[in-house]
Design an enzyme around this catalytic site. Structure first.
Site, mmCIF file in Angstrom:
data_model
loop_
_atom_site.group_PDB
_atom_site.id
_atom_site.type_symbol
_atom_site.label_atom_id
_atom_site.label_comp_id
_atom_site.label_asym_id
_atom_site.label_seq_id
_atom_site.Cartn_x
_atom_site.Cartn_y
_atom_site.Cartn_z
ATOM 1 N N GLN A 1 -61.817 104.019 -22.892
ATOM 2 C CA GLN A 1 -60.545 104.599 -23.296
ATOM 3 C C GLN A 1 -59.843 105.259 -22.113
ATOM 4 O OE1 GLN A 1 -62.760 106.016 -27.359
ATOM 5 N NE2 GLN A 1 -60.779 106.992 -27.035
ATOM 6 N N ARG B 1 -62.706 110.280 -33.877
ATOM 7 C CA ARG B 1 -61.320 110.521 -34.262
ATOM 8 C C ARG B 1 -61.001 111.998 -34.463
ATOM 9 N NH1 ARG B 1 -58.283 106.044 -37.950
ATOM 10 N NH2 ARG B 1 -56.293 106.319 -36.952
ATOM 11 N N CYS B 2 -61.254 112.775 -33.442
ATOM 12 C CA CYS B 2 -60.991 114.205 -33.536
ATOM 13 C C CYS B 2 -60.794 114.726 -32.142
ATOM 14 C CB CYS B 2 -62.201 114.889 -34.156
ATOM 15 S SG CYS B 2 -62.333 116.620 -33.747
HETATM 16 N N1 MCN Z 1 -46.792 107.198 -33.094
HETATM 17 C C1 MCN Z 1 -45.477 107.131 -33.490
HETATM 18 N N2 MCN Z 1 -44.764 108.299 -33.675
HETATM 19 C C2 MCN Z 1 -45.355 109.519 -33.513
HETATM 20 C C3 MCN Z 1 -46.712 109.580 -33.148
HETATM 21 C C4 MCN Z 1 -47.394 108.395 -32.937
HETATM 22 O O1 MCN Z 1 -44.951 106.036 -33.675
HETATM 23 N N3 MCN Z 1 -44.672 110.636 -33.679
HETATM 24 C C5 MCN Z 1 -47.542 105.978 -32.804
HETATM 25 C C6 MCN Z 1 -47.853 105.903 -31.307
HETATM 26 O O2 MCN Z 1 -46.823 105.460 -30.530
HETATM 27 C C7 MCN Z 1 -49.087 105.051 -31.280
HETATM 28 C C8 MCN Z 1 -49.821 105.491 -32.549
HETATM 29 O O3 MCN Z 1 -48.808 106.016 -33.419
HETATM 30 O O4 MCN Z 1 -48.754 103.698 -31.314
HETATM 31 C C9 MCN Z 1 -50.866 106.594 -32.275
HETATM 32 O O5 MCN Z 1 -50.280 107.527 -31.412
HETATM 33 P P1 MCN Z 1 -50.931 108.918 -30.960
HETATM 34 O O6 MCN Z 1 -50.999 109.833 -32.106
HETATM 35 O O7 MCN Z 1 -50.198 109.353 -29.747
HETATM 36 O O8 MCN Z 1 -52.438 108.571 -30.586
HETATM 37 P P2 MCN Z 1 -52.980 107.691 -29.360
HETATM 38 O O9 MCN Z 1 -52.132 106.520 -29.171
HETATM 39 O O10 MCN Z 1 -53.278 108.566 -28.208
HETATM 40 O O11 MCN Z 1 -54.321 107.162 -30.001
HETATM 41 C C10 MCN Z 1 -55.481 107.948 -30.018
HETATM 42 C C11 MCN Z 1 -55.929 108.243 -31.426
HETATM 43 C C12 MCN Z 1 -57.346 108.681 -31.388
HETATM 44 S S1 MCN Z 1 -57.740 109.965 -30.385
HETATM 45 C C13 MCN Z 1 -58.313 108.034 -32.095
HETATM 46 S S2 MCN Z 1 -59.868 108.649 -32.056
HETATM 47 C C14 MCN Z 1 -57.991 106.857 -32.843
HETATM 48 C C15 MCN Z 1 -56.568 106.790 -33.251
HETATM 49 O O12 MCN Z 1 -55.752 107.067 -32.226
HETATM 50 N N4 MCN Z 1 -58.563 105.696 -32.480
HETATM 51 C C16 MCN Z 1 -58.049 104.523 -32.988
HETATM 52 N N5 MCN Z 1 -56.234 105.711 -33.988
HETATM 53 C C17 MCN Z 1 -56.866 104.524 -33.791
HETATM 54 N N6 MCN Z 1 -56.390 103.384 -34.315
HETATM 55 C C18 MCN Z 1 -57.010 102.208 -34.039
HETATM 56 N N7 MCN Z 1 -56.527 101.077 -34.576
HETATM 57 N N8 MCN Z 1 -58.103 102.148 -33.229
HETATM 58 C C19 MCN Z 1 -58.633 103.267 -32.703
HETATM 59 O O13 MCN Z 1 -59.690 103.199 -31.899
HETATM 60 CU CU1 CUM Z 2 -62.486 112.323 -30.123
HETATM 61 S S1 CUM Z 2 -61.931 110.620 -30.991
HETATM 62 MO MO1 CUM Z 2 -60.155 110.195 -30.150
HETATM 63 O O1 CUM Z 2 -60.004 111.622 -29.310
HETATM 64 O O2 CUM Z 2 -60.514 109.051 -29.043
#
Ligand code: MCN
Ligand code: CUM
Length: 788
Positions: free
Chosen positions: A222, A372-373
């Protein structure tokens, strides 16, 4: 949110279909295991059957006799290069391969290198190892007792199993409020060890090109850039230098935090490739993944909440024992050994709080965050939401009314929590009221009274959580010293097409779509003309990767900022082309025009071409920009979830009848993707609440080491999620967006437990630790004298 761009452009707020899906749906993804190189060798790992044992002897002769087995690598081989230990992300140390003893069941003991995957597996079976078993410590509380065997004998000064003590908040003020409190509640809450079960397990293909001196590693990670730097720091002395290390994180089949740490398998594969000069593939199987990779949770919490008889909360006090396994390999920001656990005051306006956590070594696999936290937020939310419910029930108040009384009010934002976090924005009552309306809260309460009179068990549970995501501001957030900024690099080609690269790495979240939407929003290029790339350290700008829902808060912000630099230059070019003053130009998505004469306009595509063919004299050619974004604050998404359960008195089975989830992640880039994130997140909240747990017996044998007994929710167990949202923009994020990827997993379990306890409160039940299995409920019912 009103849309600023038309559907042909597809900026923020459009339900643009995921651009990555056609390749995934057709089986055309490119995952690590799809990488096949000429002359590639295969690595497989011999794992320990014991949780704690001295290695008396390793006999490799039978394995080496198998045709196709080329080498068996042991800790002693790595010791020659000082590669038998490696640092963890929390600056502890972790074995790559053991020299003296093993510390948990399924630990890597030796690696077999062969010409074929199946031959490597045969080689693993043929390695003969003599172990002398040592006393095993599985219970972290026992690990702290004075006569417990000291596990980390590799640390000469270590005389016990205590890793660190961490505390936060105002102890005196908290104690004072407790001594003055009219009511207090106290509960022991265990949040068990669980494990992410991404569809793709971990693995890599390491290729050291001896001629060029370059190491390329396709890897399930990641955080490719951070891995590159760690590799350079750890293996610099054997000649791996950072410009000659390329980490490629191709398509990833789910990360969920489990692909943040560096596992020994990666390092052994790299060592094997450096030694042989041939590409080496290592791919875990499902059981190795569940038994040996990083775990989540495993927090033994004692929490107390203080308040007044009218329901006003005053203070929170928490003590926790954190079981880290044999080494602290949590992927937390360096300054926070217990992650962001001190967001545990949640959505409530408390006067004071104090939290203590003690990290402990046991004979279990290492880790400490994945699932996922973002850094212990689930533990924090579970604790405060359970305690709030307990207090409400104790006072005989309605759980919703109680929350509404104690919420931080909209006008209090930006709000500094009792433990020092500055919440950016929120409207907690708004989300809860919407959830109550959607679920029909008042009617459910009536139904519950009627059912209870008939002896039926029904409960309603609320979780009004505050998340904290988007690590993070550089003054507080680093991993091994690397500040937690993130980056975007945007290049506009002469024909008006865009290449956008990021320091993050999607594992399924849809970044190829949402980042393109940000570019579309800011510059007016249609989504289809924006190519998004991540995950290759030779091409992507340096970033800290995707976890902790930080991509939107940090990298999407970097994207917006880089686009704005491009737009500033585009405006200058447009002014030159239109022979107008910059200040006389107005922007509408996709073009600049002269104020008052809309047909005197230049489209962003015309401007792109001019940037390379007809740019103003004295201006640099080209149209590109880079931004490294250091967020001024974290983002605080929130939500209110309401769960309705029916309990079968005969079997103790909990049926989730309804689950309403109202989320608020500020402005939304792609509503469809956000909904998908919430659906998946809720299911990953249901799993730990009802099914998932990893336990060990007294000898340290894992009891849920495969999907035969580690239960994951399938479509059958998963209820119909009823979702909705409110929008409270983040005031400091350039797009007003907050992260959302983990909210549902963080918020859901407490709603489910609160519903079950609500159904059983009149029977004297005050708390049930997750997972709430039918057996646990059945026993509580029988103890309470309930008949079928
Ligand atoms: N998004 C959006 N509008 C927002 C916030 C988010 O459209 N206001 C969209 C983002 O652009 C992105 C998605 O939602 O396409 C998730 O965005 P974000 O919350 O920024 O999270 P990350 O992209 O950094 O993803 C990490 C998060 C984590 S930490 C875990 S754990 C997890 C999760 O995402 N792992 C996943 N969701 C997952 N989903 C899939 N399919 N696979 C994983 O491994
Ligand atoms: Cu700790 S689960 Mo996500 O932060 O990749």
């Amino acid at each position: 949110m009103t849309l600023k761009t038309p559907p042909e452009i597809g900026g923020m707020g459009h339900r643009v279909k995921r651009r990555e899906d056609p390749r995934f749906l057709r089986g055309q993804g490119n995952y690590v295991d799809d990488v096949v190189l000429p002359d590639m060798l295969y690595l497989d790992i011999v794992r320990s059957p014991y949780a704690h044992a001295k290695i008396a002897n390793i006999d490799t002769s039978k394995a080496l006799a198998i045709p196709g087995v080329l080498a068996v690598i042991t800790g002693k081989d790595l010791e020659k290069y000082n590669l038998h230990w490696m640092p963890t992300l929390m600056s502890d140390t972790q074995m790559v391969l053991p020299v003296e003893k093993v510390m948990y069941q399924a630990q890597e003991v030796a690696a077999v290198l062969a010409t074929d995957r199946y031959i490597a597996a045969d080689g693993v079976d043929a390695v003969e190892i003599d172990y002398d078993p040592l006393p095993v410590v599985v219970d972290p509380k026992k690990a702290l007792e004075p006569d417990a065997p000291v596990l980390r004998t590799d640390k000469p000064d270590k005389k016990d199993n205590h890793i660190w003590h961490w505390e936060w908040g105002n102890r005196e003020e908290t104690d004072k409020l407790f001594s003055e409190a009219e009511v207090t509640v106290k509960e022991d809450i265990y949040i068990p060890r669980i494990h992410v079960s991404s569809i793709e397990t971990c693995g890599c293909v390491a290729h050291f090109d001896k001629v060029r001196g370059k190491l390329t590693v396709w890897m399930t990670t990641q955080a490719p850039h951070a891995i590159r730097t760690v590799f350079a720091l750890v293996a610099g002395h054997v000649g791996l230098s950072e410009e000659k290390i390329q980490i490629i994180s191709p398509d990833i089949g789910g990360g969920f935090g489990g692909k943040v740490p560096v596992y020994p398998g990666y390092v052994i594969a790299v060592a094997a490739s450096v030694l042989t000069g041939k590409p080496v593939k290592w791919i875990e199987d499902r059981m190795e993944n569940i038994q040996a990779d990083s775990f989540a949770r495993d927090y033994h919490i004692t929490a107390e909440l203080a308040g007044k008889k009218d329901g006003q909360l005053t203070a929170l006090r928490i003590k926790t024992i954190a079981d880290h396994g044999y080494t602290d390999a949590a992927a937390n920001p360096s300054k926070f050994p217990a992650g962001l656990f001190h967001v545990c005051t949640g959505s409530y306006d408390l006067k004071a709080a104090h939290v203590e956590v003690d990290g402990v070594y046991t004979n279990k696999p290492p880790g400490g965050i994945a699932y996922r936290c973002s850094f212990r937020v689930t533990e924090a939310v579970h604790t405060i939401e359970r305690m709030a419910d307990l207090m409400a029930h104790q006072l005989g108040m309605d759980a919703a009314e109680f929350r509404l009384k104690n919420f931080i009010q909209p006008e209090q934002f930006p709000y500094t929590s009792a433990l020092g976090w500055e919440y950016d924005s929120g409207n907690y009552a708004g989300a809860l009221r919407l959830a109550m309306e959607k679920v029909g809260y008042a009617d459910l309460r009536k139904e519950q009274i009627e059912k209870r009179a008939r002896g039926e068990l029904m409960g309603v549970g609320i979780s009004s959580f505050t998340e904290i995501v988007g690590a993070g501001p550089s003054k507080h957030f680093d991993i091994l010293g690397l500040k937690m900024f993130d980056s975007a690099e945007i290049r506009v080609h002469p024909t008006g097409k865009v290449l956008a690269r990021f320091g993050t790495k999607s594992q399924g979240q849809g970044h190829e779509t949402t980042y393109a939407q940000v570019v579309a929003e800011e510059l007016g290029f249609p989504v289809d003309s924006v190519l998004v790339e991540e995950g290759d350290t030779d091409t992507a700008p340096y970033g800290l990767g995707t976890y902790a829902s930080r991509s939107t808060p940090v990298a999407a912000a970097a994207c917006a900022m880089a686009c704005r630099k491009i737009k500033d230059k585009a405006r200058k070019i447009a002014a030159y082309l239109l022979e107008a003053h910059e200040d006389d130009l107005e922007w509408e998505p996709g073009k600049f025009f002269v104020k008052g004469s809309p047909d005197r306009a230049k489209t962003i595509q015309e401007i792109s071409l001019a940037a390379y063919t007809n740019h103003p004299p004295g201006m640099e050619a080209g149209l590109e920009a880079v931004n490294y974004y250091d967020p001024p604050n974290l983002t605080y998404p929130f939500g209110s979830y309401i769960c309705v359960v029916d309990i079968d008195k005969g079997t103790g089975e909990v049926k989730v009848r309804r689950f309403v989830a109202i989320d608020d992640c500020g402005n939304i880039i792609n509503p469809m993707i956000v909904e998908g994130q919430i659906h998946g997140g809720l299911t990953m909240g249901l799993g730990p609440a009802l099914f998932e747990e990893i336990q060990y017996d007294e000898s340290g044998n894992i009891l849920q080491g495969s999907f035969m007994n580690y239960l994951l929710p399938t479509a059958v167990e998963t209820p119909n999620w009823e979702i909705g949202n409110t929008v409270t923009p983040s005031p400091h994020h350039p797009l007003g967006a907050k992260g959302v990827g983990e909210s549902a997993t963080v918020g859901a379990p407490a709603a489910i437990v609160n519903a079950v306890v609500d159904a059983l409160w009149h029977l004297g039940v005050r708390h049930i630790d997750i997972p709430i299995t039918p057996a646990k409920v059945w026993k509580l019912l029988r103890d309470a004298g309930v008949r079928e």
